[in-house]
Write a protein that holds these residues in place. Structure first.
Motif, short mmCIF file in Angstrom:
data_model
loop_
_atom_site.label_atom_id
_atom_site.label_comp_id
_atom_site.label_asym_id
_atom_site.label_seq_id
_atom_site.Cartn_x
_atom_site.Cartn_y
_atom_site.Cartn_z
N GLY A 105 52.50 19.48 42.75
CA GLY A 105 52.96 18.67 41.63
C GLY A 105 52.17 17.40 41.41
N ARG A 106 52.30 16.49 42.34
CA ARG A 106 51.64 15.19 42.17
C ARG A 106 50.12 15.30 42.30
N THR A 107 49.65 16.12 43.25
CA THR A 107 48.21 16.31 43.39
C THR A 107 47.65 17.01 42.16
N GLY A 108 48.35 18.04 41.68
CA GLY A 108 47.92 18.72 40.46
C GLY A 108 47.90 17.78 39.27
N MET A 109 48.91 16.92 39.17
CA MET A 109 48.96 15.93 38.09
C MET A 109 47.77 14.98 38.18
N PHE A 110 47.45 14.53 39.38
CA PHE A 110 46.30 13.65 39.59
C PHE A 110 45.01 14.34 39.16
N LEU A 111 44.78 15.55 39.64
CA LEU A 111 43.56 16.28 39.31
C LEU A 111 43.46 16.54 37.81
N ALA A 112 44.54 16.98 37.19
CA ALA A 112 44.53 17.24 35.75
C ALA A 112 44.31 15.93 34.98
N TYR A 132 41.79 24.78 41.07
CA TYR A 132 42.48 24.33 42.28
C TYR A 132 43.58 25.30 42.71
N CYS A 133 44.65 25.41 41.93
CA CYS A 133 45.76 26.28 42.30
C CYS A 133 46.59 26.60 41.06
N ARG A 134 46.98 27.85 40.93
CA ARG A 134 47.77 28.26 39.76
C ARG A 134 49.16 27.63 39.75
N GLU A 135 49.58 27.04 40.85
CA GLU A 135 50.89 26.38 40.93
C GLU A 135 50.82 24.87 40.68
N ALA A 136 49.64 24.36 40.38
CA ALA A 136 49.47 22.92 40.17
C ALA A 136 50.25 22.46 38.94
N VAL A 137 50.83 21.30 39.03
CA VAL A 137 51.62 20.62 38.00
C VAL A 137 52.94 21.38 37.82
N GLU A 138 54.03 20.76 38.27
CA GLU A 138 55.30 21.47 38.39
C GLU A 138 56.38 21.10 37.38
N THR A 139 56.31 19.93 36.76
CA THR A 139 57.45 19.48 35.96
C THR A 139 57.02 18.88 34.63
N LEU A 140 57.97 18.78 33.73
CA LEU A 140 57.72 18.17 32.43
C LEU A 140 57.24 16.72 32.56
N PRO A 141 57.86 15.88 33.40
CA PRO A 141 57.33 14.50 33.52
C PRO A 141 55.87 14.46 33.99
N ILE A 146 50.08 13.65 32.09
CA ILE A 146 48.73 14.16 31.82
C ILE A 146 48.40 14.11 30.33
N PHE A 147 49.27 14.69 29.51
CA PHE A 147 48.95 14.80 28.09
C PHE A 147 49.03 13.46 27.37
N SER A 148 49.76 12.50 27.93
CA SER A 148 49.77 11.16 27.32
C SER A 148 48.39 10.51 27.41
N LEU A 149 47.61 10.87 28.43
CA LEU A 149 46.24 10.34 28.53
C LEU A 149 45.38 10.81 27.37
N LEU A 150 45.72 11.97 26.83
CA LEU A 150 45.00 12.53 25.69
C LEU A 150 45.67 12.18 24.37
#
Length: 176
Positions: A105-112, A132-141, A146-150
């Motif tokens: 979750g958090r690591t996936g969010m960081f990488l994304a 990285y991993c197909r399970e990266a990024v776990e939740t709506l928050p 991530i998408f707020s950066l874009l």
């Protein structure tokens, strides 16, 4: 009918991820091995605490950065500024290892988030799941972070995926 992803527990002792012109390592505190930290200059811990075991491993780096994020939550505070500091460290040639407890979750969010910042991809979640991993990024928050950066809303297909996931009894028990 929506297809629900099954929550998978996989090992992430540390793997190299290419983002933009840089490479960094990422993984899970729960899978970390001494060799995971060998030759790392900066340890970035996204979990709520940095376990003391880190210091008995082979971490000889000069910096340990903590950006504590509650499990299953998105980043709060100066996230974009933090990412820019990480970019500066990468630009300076620092070898970085980023981690959270399980590495998803958090690591996936960081990488994304780093992909969003450095590659300007319209779908950094898809890229991090591929690299990285197909399970990266776990939740709506986490997706919203991530998408707020874009300056974008979370795409509908991710909202649907997360709605399916949140109905899982296993995840509901973990989030309580």
């Amino acid at each position: 009918m929506r297809k629900s992803r099954t929550r998978v527990f996989c090992s992430h002792p540390g793997q190299t991820i290419n983002i933009g012109n840089y490479a960094l390592r990422a993984g899970a505190l729960s899978n970390m091995r001494p060799e995971s930290l060998r030759d790392i200059d900066v340890l970035i811990c996204l979990a709520e605490t940095i376990p003391s075991a880190i210091w008995s491993m082979e971490f000889t780096g000069t910096h340990a950065w903590a950006y504590p994020i509650e499990d299953f939550h998105g980043a709060r505070g100066p996230w974009k500024q933090f990412l820019k500091e990480v970019e500066g460290a990468l630009r300076a040639g620092r070898r970085i290892f980023a981690c959270c407890e399980g590495g998803h979750g958090r690591t996936g969010m960081f990488l994304a988030s780093m992909i969003a910042l450095l590659e300007k991809s319209s779908d950094p979640v898809a890229i991090v799941r591929e690299r990285y991993c197909r399970e990266a990024v776990e939740t709506l928050p986490q997706m919203q972070t991530i998408f707020s950066l874009l300056e974008q809303e979370v795409p509908p297909h991710y909202r649907n995926e997360l709605a399916d996931r949140e109905t899982s009894p296993l995840l509901r028990r973990e989030m309580d």
